[in-house]
Scaffold this active site. Structure first.
Site, mmCIF file in Angstrom:
data_model
loop_
_atom_site.group_PDB
_atom_site.id
_atom_site.type_symbol
_atom_site.label_atom_id
_atom_site.label_comp_id
_atom_site.label_asym_id
_atom_site.label_seq_id
_atom_site.Cartn_x
_atom_site.Cartn_y
_atom_site.Cartn_z
ATOM 1 N N LYS A 1 0.859 -1.181 0.000
ATOM 2 C CA LYS A 1 0.000 0.000 0.000
ATOM 3 C C LYS A 1 0.893 1.227 0.000
ATOM 4 C CE LYS A 1 -4.460 0.697 0.029
ATOM 5 N NZ LYS A 1 -5.435 -0.211 -0.585
HETATM 6 P P1 NAD Z 1 -12.867 7.587 -4.094
HETATM 7 O O1 NAD Z 1 -11.945 8.647 -3.643
HETATM 8 O O2 NAD Z 1 -13.074 7.341 -5.549
HETATM 9 O O3 NAD Z 1 -14.339 7.833 -3.479
HETATM 10 C C1 NAD Z 1 -14.569 8.016 -2.122
HETATM 11 C C2 NAD Z 1 -16.026 8.398 -1.910
HETATM 12 O O4 NAD Z 1 -16.287 8.469 -0.514
HETATM 13 C C3 NAD Z 1 -16.379 9.767 -2.462
HETATM 14 O O5 NAD Z 1 -17.718 9.748 -2.920
HETATM 15 C C4 NAD Z 1 -16.243 10.680 -1.240
HETATM 16 O O6 NAD Z 1 -17.047 11.856 -1.348
HETATM 17 C C5 NAD Z 1 -16.758 9.764 -0.165
HETATM 18 N N1 NAD Z 1 -16.238 10.089 1.162
HETATM 19 C C6 NAD Z 1 -14.951 10.316 1.519
HETATM 20 N N2 NAD Z 1 -14.860 10.576 2.832
HETATM 21 C C7 NAD Z 1 -16.118 10.503 3.302
HETATM 22 C C8 NAD Z 1 -16.692 10.674 4.593
HETATM 23 N N3 NAD Z 1 -15.944 10.973 5.635
HETATM 24 N N4 NAD Z 1 -18.031 10.520 4.727
HETATM 25 C C9 NAD Z 1 -18.795 10.208 3.667
HETATM 26 N N5 NAD Z 1 -18.323 10.032 2.437
HETATM 27 C C10 NAD Z 1 -17.004 10.182 2.259
HETATM 28 O O7 NAD Z 1 -12.375 6.260 -3.339
HETATM 29 P P2 NAD Z 1 -12.682 4.758 -3.757
HETATM 30 O O8 NAD Z 1 -11.629 4.297 -4.699
HETATM 31 O O9 NAD Z 1 -14.124 4.648 -4.129
HETATM 32 O O10 NAD Z 1 -12.399 4.011 -2.381
HETATM 33 C C11 NAD Z 1 -13.374 3.944 -1.352
HETATM 34 C C12 NAD Z 1 -12.966 2.871 -0.356
HETATM 35 O O11 NAD Z 1 -12.882 1.607 -1.016
HETATM 36 C C13 NAD Z 1 -11.604 3.057 0.325
HETATM 37 O O12 NAD Z 1 -11.681 2.535 1.630
HETATM 38 C C14 NAD Z 1 -10.684 2.182 -0.510
HETATM 39 O O13 NAD Z 1 -9.547 1.771 0.236
HETATM 40 C C15 NAD Z 1 -11.601 1.034 -0.808
HETATM 41 N N6 NAD Z 1 -11.244 0.237 -1.984
HETATM 42 C C16 NAD Z 1 -11.111 0.818 -3.203
HETATM 43 C C17 NAD Z 1 -10.822 0.020 -4.310
HETATM 44 C C18 NAD Z 1 -10.765 0.604 -5.692
HETATM 45 O O14 NAD Z 1 -10.675 -0.165 -6.646
HETATM 46 N N7 NAD Z 1 -10.814 1.904 -5.860
HETATM 47 C C19 NAD Z 1 -10.645 -1.360 -4.164
HETATM 48 C C20 NAD Z 1 -10.771 -1.916 -2.886
HETATM 49 C C21 NAD Z 1 -11.091 -1.104 -1.809
#
Ligand code: NAD
Length: 432
Positions: free
Chosen positions: A122
């Site tokens: 990470k």
């Molecule tokens: P992103 O930045 O694309 O989206 C995050 C979303 O969450 C946005 O809509 C943002 O407005 C919202 N958000 C952020 N902080 C917030 C809060 N405090 N309260 C409410 N909403 C909030 O991120 P992502 O890629 O969608 O990742 C989201 C989660 O999924 C993370 O925990 C990440 O580690 C996990 N994840 C992502 C992937 C991937 O392929 N992108 C894969 C596995 C896990």
């Protein structure tokens, strides 16, 4: 907190550089499962600590040319036993070594669980990406890449998008790395735009992967998929495509929260229109055809399925009592604290854990890496059907372990992932 298992020369947390609340949780979870599995003591000690951790500080020039700021950057590789390491890079104002190390450990179990030939890694940069201009973000990304360049590479460690990073950030990393090598190296990152060797369907993969498990999980807790009421926190890479896939499956997405606020419509939100609204305005707030609700109200809504898909530690001892969902599909990493996890079990809520539930992203990232190495690209249909097959098989295998050992799905998933890594470590032995 100090967790010292048999064979530990030193406490695995407390005095360690990567100590943090999140690392303590990840380590405690690992220790609990290792104990249940009677894991080999030597392997247990090795797996409780990340193999490589890099902390850097680096300068970047702001758009006001004379002003230079310093950012903190991290890259952690947890286990290098099974192949290159793999894991996202997050940009967030509170990123720290402990969080990155905990997420690297989680990636190890996730990759092993779905059978990918990677160890976990990470990375992160402690900045608020929303406060930076595009040109500043590009300079931060290129300099961060230069700082970690010796650690990454198609056969070493392959970053991907995570919280606060996207396809464009991956394109800048790929370009910076390639400029240093003197030729294009698409396989150094995944989650790139398709024009650079990115895989079609990567963007949607995590969300789609989550929803591919919904029917099997729903069956286990008496939820009918057709018309199931779904609540989602987060409308980014994960939440948005989970919402779209859920609606396609015939579910009703009744509430969504992002950084702009939370909205609710008991009859179901029009997800396609909501996505266009977010593209236009930057957030879900103000969407016509929905009421504004609070964060607390969102988590307490009467619903069938709750999908935390934003940030970690959102289901805690403080709000777990209010949760009325029957099924939780963990899209985000570490959305549930250990205390809340136990309470959910006691309340009969089925939780499909992050290591299993959000593995669709890294699975299609694996497909992307394979395609880049072979310079041969698959069709969207091939990718989507292989993703589904891997996710459903992993779910069934985890369910089998959970039934056999009478444990919850999280423990079963970790048992399966940890066992694969431990087996690999034991057959490789210790060098020299
Ligand atoms: P992103 O930045 O694309 O989206 C995050 C979303 O969450 C946005 O809509 C943002 O407005 C919202 N958000 C952020 N902080 C917030 C809060 N405090 N309260 C409410 N909403 C909030 O991120 P992502 O890629 O969608 O990742 C989201 C989660 O999924 C993370 O925990 C990440 O580690 C996990 N994840 C992502 C992937 C991937 O392929 N992108 C894969 C596995 C896990």
């Amino acid at each position: 907190m100090t967790v010292a298992g048999p064979g530990h020369d030193a406490p695995i947390t407390g005095e360690m550089e990567w100590d943090s609340a999140m690392y303590r949780e990840a380590a405690a979870q690992f220790e609990k499962v290792a104990e249940m599995m009677s894991l080999d003591d030597n392997v247990r000690e090795r797996l409780s600590r990340p193999q490589r951790s890099l902390v850097v500080t680096f300068p970047y020039r702001t758009d006001e040319y004379s002003k230079v700021r310093t950012a903190f950057g991290y890259r952690v590789q947890h286990v290098l036993t099974m192949g290159p390491t793999k894991g996202g890079i997050r940009y967030a104002p509170d990123v720290n070594l402990g969080e990155v190390a905990a997420l690297a450990m989680l990636m190890t179990w996730k990759c092993a669980l779905v059978g990918l030939p990677f160890g976990g890694a990470k990375g992160g940069v402690r900045i608020d990406p929303h406060e930076l201009s595009r040109t500043e973000l590009q300079r931060v990304t290129r300099r961060y890449t230069a700082e970690v360049i010796d650690m990454i590479g198609p056969q070493k460690d392959i970053p991907a998008p995570d919280l606060g990073t996207d396809e464009q950030v991956m394109a800048w990393i790929m370009d910076t790395y390639s400029q240093n090598q003197g030729h294009a190296v698409p396989a150094v990152v995944t989650g790139k735009p398709p024009a650079l060797g990115g895989s079609v369907a990567r963007r949607e993969a995590t969300g789609r992967g989550i929803i591919s498990l919904l029917p099997s999980a729903a069956l286990r807790c008496g939820v009918s998929v057709d018309g199931a009421q779904v609540v989602i926190q987060g409308f980014g890479n994960v939440g948005r495509y989970a919402a779209i896939a859920a609606a396609e499956l015939g579910c009703r997405v009744i509430a969504v929260e992002d950084l702009s606020g939370a909205i609710h419509n008991g009859n179901g939100l029009e997800v396609g229109r909501l996505a266009r609204h977010v593209d236009r305005t930057g957030g879900v707030a103000g969407f016509a055809g929905a009421d504004s609700i609070t964060h607390e109200e969102l988590f307490a809504l009467e619903c069938d399925v709750l999908i935390p898909a934003a940030v970690g530690s959102v289901i805690t001892g403080a709000n777990v009592g209010a949760i009325r969902a029957k099924l939780i599909l963990e899209g985000a990493n570490n959305p549930t604290t250990l205390e809340a996890d136990q309470a959910l079990q006691d309340n009969g809520v089925l939780v499909v854990p992050d290591v299993l539930c959000n593995a669709g992203g890294v699975t299609v990232s694996y497909f992307e890496w394979v395609q880049d190495l072979q310079n041969y690209f698959w069709s969207e249909n091939e990718i989507v059907s292989r993703l589904r097959e891997i996710m459903i098989r992993a779910f069934e295998e985890v369910l089998e372990v959970s039934i056999k050992h009478k444990v919850d799905l999280r423990t079963a998933a970790l048992m399966k992932g940890i066992k694969r890594v431990a087996d690999a470590k034991l057959v490789r032995g210790v060098y020299p």
